[in-house]
Design a protein around this motif. Structure first.
Motif, short mmCIF file in Angstrom:
data_model
loop_
_atom_site.label_atom_id
_atom_site.label_comp_id
_atom_site.label_asym_id
_atom_site.label_seq_id
_atom_site.Cartn_x
_atom_site.Cartn_y
_atom_site.Cartn_z
N TYR A 143 43.07 39.21 36.31
CA TYR A 143 44.51 40.07 35.99
C TYR A 143 46.01 39.42 36.29
O TYR A 143 46.62 39.48 35.49
CB TYR A 143 44.14 41.85 36.48
CG TYR A 143 45.43 42.65 36.09
CD1 TYR A 143 45.90 43.08 35.14
CD2 TYR A 143 46.86 43.15 37.25
CE1 TYR A 143 46.40 43.90 34.95
CE2 TYR A 143 47.80 43.90 37.08
CZ TYR A 143 47.99 44.85 36.07
OH TYR A 143 49.16 44.53 36.03
N ILE A 144 46.29 39.31 37.89
CA ILE A 144 47.42 38.95 38.23
C ILE A 144 47.38 38.02 37.66
O ILE A 144 48.54 37.05 36.84
CB ILE A 144 47.20 38.74 40.23
CG1 ILE A 144 47.38 39.80 40.18
CG2 ILE A 144 48.47 38.36 40.27
CD1 ILE A 144 48.21 40.91 40.38
N VAL A 145 46.20 36.83 37.50
CA VAL A 145 46.56 35.01 37.00
C VAL A 145 47.22 35.06 35.51
O VAL A 145 48.05 34.55 35.09
CB VAL A 145 45.63 34.35 37.11
CG1 VAL A 145 46.16 32.96 36.33
CG2 VAL A 145 45.76 33.97 38.79
N SER A 146 46.57 36.40 34.91
CA SER A 146 47.17 36.13 33.41
C SER A 146 48.43 36.95 33.52
O SER A 146 49.16 36.43 32.03
CB SER A 146 46.07 37.04 32.44
OG SER A 146 46.49 39.10 32.88
N GLY A 147 48.97 37.51 34.69
CA GLY A 147 50.26 37.77 34.15
C GLY A 147 51.33 37.07 34.64
O GLY A 147 52.64 36.91 35.08
N MET A 148 51.14 35.99 34.89
CA MET A 148 52.49 34.95 36.30
C MET A 148 52.54 34.18 35.26
O MET A 148 51.80 33.23 34.68
CB MET A 148 50.98 34.05 37.34
CG MET A 148 51.48 34.57 38.75
SD MET A 148 50.42 33.65 39.68
CE MET A 148 51.23 33.57 41.25
N GLY A 149 53.63 33.66 35.59
CA GLY A 149 54.50 32.59 34.59
C GLY A 149 54.06 31.26 34.76
O GLY A 149 53.96 31.00 35.91
N HIS A 150 54.81 30.98 34.14
CA HIS A 150 53.62 29.17 34.52
C HIS A 150 54.51 28.69 35.40
O HIS A 150 55.85 28.75 34.96
CB HIS A 150 53.98 28.59 32.66
CG HIS A 150 53.18 28.52 32.09
ND1 HIS A 150 51.79 28.50 31.93
CD2 HIS A 150 53.03 29.51 30.27
CE1 HIS A 150 50.76 29.10 30.96
NE2 HIS A 150 51.40 29.60 30.29
N GLU B 140 42.82 30.87 37.79
CA GLU B 140 41.62 32.76 38.39
C GLU B 140 40.62 31.99 39.43
O GLU B 140 40.63 33.29 40.95
CB GLU B 140 40.84 32.76 37.66
CG GLU B 140 41.44 33.71 36.45
CD GLU B 140 40.54 34.13 34.96
OE1 GLU B 140 39.68 34.52 35.64
OE2 GLU B 140 41.24 34.34 34.37
N ASP B 141 40.15 30.53 39.81
CA ASP B 141 38.86 30.85 40.48
C ASP B 141 40.24 29.99 41.96
O ASP B 141 39.56 30.10 43.08
CB ASP B 141 38.42 28.51 40.69
CG ASP B 141 37.11 29.19 39.82
OD1 ASP B 141 37.57 30.72 39.99
OD2 ASP B 141 36.28 28.36 39.63
N ALA B 142 41.12 30.13 41.69
CA ALA B 142 42.50 29.49 43.18
C ALA B 142 42.24 31.15 43.91
O ALA B 142 42.49 31.20 44.67
CB ALA B 142 43.18 28.34 42.45
N MET B 143 43.06 32.13 42.78
CA MET B 143 43.77 32.90 42.97
C MET B 143 42.34 33.93 43.99
O MET B 143 42.11 34.39 45.22
CB MET B 143 44.16 33.97 42.26
CG MET B 143 44.24 35.01 42.31
SD MET B 143 45.85 34.77 43.73
CE MET B 143 47.19 34.60 42.24
N ASP C 256 40.26 43.21 27.68
CA ASP C 256 38.40 42.97 27.73
C ASP C 256 38.78 43.99 29.08
O ASP C 256 39.25 44.56 30.02
CB ASP C 256 38.19 41.86 28.12
CG ASP C 256 38.72 41.16 29.08
OD1 ASP C 256 39.07 41.54 29.94
OD2 ASP C 256 38.89 40.04 29.08
N ALA C 257 36.85 44.21 29.46
CA ALA C 257 36.85 45.35 30.63
C ALA C 257 37.37 44.80 31.93
O ALA C 257 37.91 45.45 32.63
CB ALA C 257 35.47 45.21 30.20
N ARG C 258 37.17 43.29 32.07
CA ARG C 258 37.67 42.87 33.46
C ARG C 258 39.67 42.51 33.41
O ARG C 258 39.65 42.99 34.49
CB ARG C 258 37.23 40.99 33.40
CG ARG C 258 36.99 40.82 34.65
CD ARG C 258 35.53 39.55 34.60
NE ARG C 258 36.34 37.94 34.21
CZ ARG C 258 36.92 37.31 34.43
NH1 ARG C 258 36.84 36.76 35.47
NH2 ARG C 258 37.62 35.82 33.88
N TRP C 259 39.83 42.76 32.50
CA TRP C 259 41.58 42.83 32.86
C TRP C 259 41.84 44.23 32.92
O TRP C 259 42.61 44.25 33.69
CB TRP C 259 42.45 41.71 32.14
CG TRP C 259 43.81 42.42 31.57
CD1 TRP C 259 44.54 40.88 31.86
CD2 TRP C 259 44.63 43.21 31.55
NE1 TRP C 259 45.20 41.52 32.15
CE2 TRP C 259 45.54 42.51 31.58
CE3 TRP C 259 44.36 44.60 30.85
CZ2 TRP C 259 46.94 43.79 31.45
CZ3 TRP C 259 45.81 45.37 30.71
CH2 TRP C 259 46.68 44.81 31.15
#
Lengths: 151, 440
Positions: B292-299, B249-252, B189-192
């Motif tokens: 973007y960052i959180v979506s790519g971060m490992g668990h 995402e909120d924490a980041m 999406d546009a935000r990512w």
């Protein structure tokens, strides 16, 4: 517990618990009231003493951390009757107003002069950066340290 | 890579540099403006947008010397190849970029070439800025050209051979620099995509958070696997993140904006400078970066229960923790009043002990102008052996990761680097002792 520290040149046995801040050990157990309680958070510098020649905040330094080490307080720099060179310089420049920060300032300066006997003004300012003075006698304090560095 | 292999590569590339210097001719100069553009020629909304984007790029962080005027350059950037001084990017006509056209500025950002056509050192991260859009760069240009011009020359760079030969940069660029704008991923999406454009481009997260090769180029094959910068470790923020607590995402977003986050901890070292600036970024852009960052971060890996008591064999470390640290770090008060529960600390669970050691030695300096956690440093009170024992204990008690192997050398390096690595964030003029009533 009991711990041994070399305090102002003499080995002392102290009985406080290991997590007791060094400041409390000095003031409450040993009756050395030179180091002051300011913020209790290691942010103002009023409690500064030397541990093996380095300036530390005694209010956040537990006794256990300095066991077997050399501790120097402002009382170790000289006495009222015989002030040491740093103390004389502070007197001559009349650097104290309320005086509360001064023992910490002297110990911070003593650490600097131990490392570099002839620091320039920039170095002195950098070294004293952690210590606060509410009266605003900073310029006199600076002069006092410069005087001590020159003598 | 070992030092010998690195030297061989260096020698090979150095000769290549000299041989190829004709092939890497510098580019044409772009014409000087007759006079700097008048500030009123830029629309206020454009300037404001530029301010918020410049915050994302942290232009001020590098281009401002400690205690110096904003953007006037002169800050020394220590690299493995020598010291590079940041340039003056105020619109001063003689020492700054006052006579640079927008085209020249855009070319510098996109291609790493100055107005006169000379290659720029990649300490200026054009390998990242090349992804930035023309639109964003236009706004930043408007912002910079409306700042007060400051006449200030920076000292000459001090670099070792072959890095001190400008044409060598041409070779470096041929090897490692891939110009080109960010391309949207249509499956996202546009935000990512906006977050990616900013995090990968202007925000140049990878400049610190990715490892670099022997010639200082980012390892693209190890994107976001963690890197080192200015005496600090930039933790892995990609799939290999060691964070013991999954980021939301909120924490980041909160962390990036405030410089600390109640459950994760505090930004230190160069990251503190980055977050000071990000406080001024556009909220939407910041949220996009966080997304973007959180979506790519490992668990986050679950903490293993079995090894939790391994630390009890380290009595000295345990005692130091109990007597010196526990009162804050094991207390009831949350950040910023209490200390972070160390089981949640990336400093303890992370891939490098460097930041943990830095913070034990030098503490967390007060931010000066905003609410943030503080910690006193113990450089004076603790011996190296004590720091090592404490770090070893924290690692085994509060994480399930293997013990660090290189603690002694890390402590030695942190001592050597001294408080300058821990001093107030770059550009924190208010915290520079040289400014207190000093005569210029």
């Amino acid at each position: 517990m009991s711990a041994r520290i070399e305090l102002n040149g003499q080995w002392r046995e102290v009985r406080s618990e290991g997590d007791t801040p060094l400041l409390y050990v000095l003031r409450d157990e040993l009756g050395l009231n030179g180091a002051k309680y300011g913020c209790g958070l290691g942010q103002c510098g009023a409690c500064t003493v030397l541990v093996d020649g380095a300036a530390v905040y005694s209010c956040v330094t537990p006794l256990a951390m300095v066991e077997g080490k050399r501790v120097t307080t402002v009382e170790g720099l000289g006495s009222v009757a015989q002030p040491g060179p740093l103390q004389r310089a502070f007197l001559e420049e009349q650097a104290a107003q309320c005086g509360f920060c001064i023992p910490g300032m002297m110990m911070r300066a003593a650490a600097l002069l131990g490392e570099d006997p002839h620091p320039d003004e920039k170095r002195i300012r950098e070294a004293l950066q952690p210590n606060l003075c509410r009266c605003g006698t900073h310029m006199r304090i600076l002069r006092a340290v410069k005087r001590a560095a020159g003598s | 890579m070992n030092a010998g292999a690195a030297r061989n590569i260096l020698a090979a590339v150095a000769s290549l540099a000299l041989a190829a210097s004709c092939a890497t001719n510098e580019t044409d100069a772009l014409p000087k403006l007759d006079a700097p553009p008048r500030p009123v020629s830029f629309s206020p909304p454009l300037v404001e947008r530029g301010a918020k984007l410049a915050a994302i790029g942290d232009c001020r962080g590098c281009h401002t010397a400690q205690g110096g005027r904003a953007f006037a350059g002169g800050r020394a950037l220590e690299t493995p190849f020598g010291t590079i001084y940041a340039t003056n990017i105020t619109p001063d006509t003689k020492t700054g970029i006052g006579l640079w056209s927008e085209a020249a500025f855009r070319r510098a950002m996109h291609e790493g070439v100055d107005r006169g056509g000379h290659h720029l050192y990649p300490a200026f991260p054009y390998d990242r800025f090349t992804l930035a859009s023309d639109e964003d760069i236009r706004a930043i240009y408007a912002y910079l050209m409306t700042r007060p011009p400051v006449p200030a020359r920076h000292p000459p760079n001090r670099l070792s051979f072959p890095f001190n030969v400008r044409s060598f940069i041409g070779v470096w660029k041929a090897l490692y620099f891939h110009p080109g704008r960010w391309r949207d991923d249509p499956s996202r999406d546009a935000r990512w995509n906006r977050g990616g454009e900013l995090a990968e481009g202007l925000g140049h997260c990878g400049s610190c958070h990715s490892p670099r090769n022997a010639l200082g180029a980012e390892r693209r094959d190890r994107h976001f696997d963690g890197g080192d910068a200015e005496g600090w470790h930039a933790y892995a923020i990609g799939a290999t993140s060691q964070s013991p607590l999954a980021w939301t995402e909120d924490a980041m977003r909160g962390y990036l904006r405030d410089g600390w986050q109640a459950r994760h901890g505090v930004a230190r070292g160069p990251m503190a400078s980055v977050t000071r600036e990000l406080a001024h970024a556009d909220e939407g852009d910041l949220a996009a970066i966080a997304h973007y960052i959180v979506s790519g971060m490992g668990h986050a890996q679950e903490r293993g229960a079995g090894e939790a008591n391994a630390g009890s064999t380290n009595a000295a470390g345990e005692r130091l923790y109990r007597d010196a640290c526990a009162q804050c770090h094991d207390g009831d008060e949350p950040l910023p009043f209490g200390g972070l529960a160390l089981a949640r600390s990336i400093g303890v669970a992370g891939e490098s002990p460097r930041n943990l050691v830095n913070v034990i030695l030098y503490g967390l300096p007060a931010a000066g102008d905003r609410t943030a956690p503080i910690m006193p440093g113990y450089a004076g009170a603790m011996s190296d052996e004590q720091v090592i024992a404490l770090a070893r204990y924290l690692r085994s008690r509060f994480s399930d990761r293997p013990p660090w192997q290189d603690l002694a050398s890390v402590v030695g390096k942190a001592r050597e680097d001294g408080e300058r690595i821990a001093r107030a964030p770059a550009g924190g003029a208010g915290l520079d002792p040289a400014l207190w009533g000093a005569k210029r």
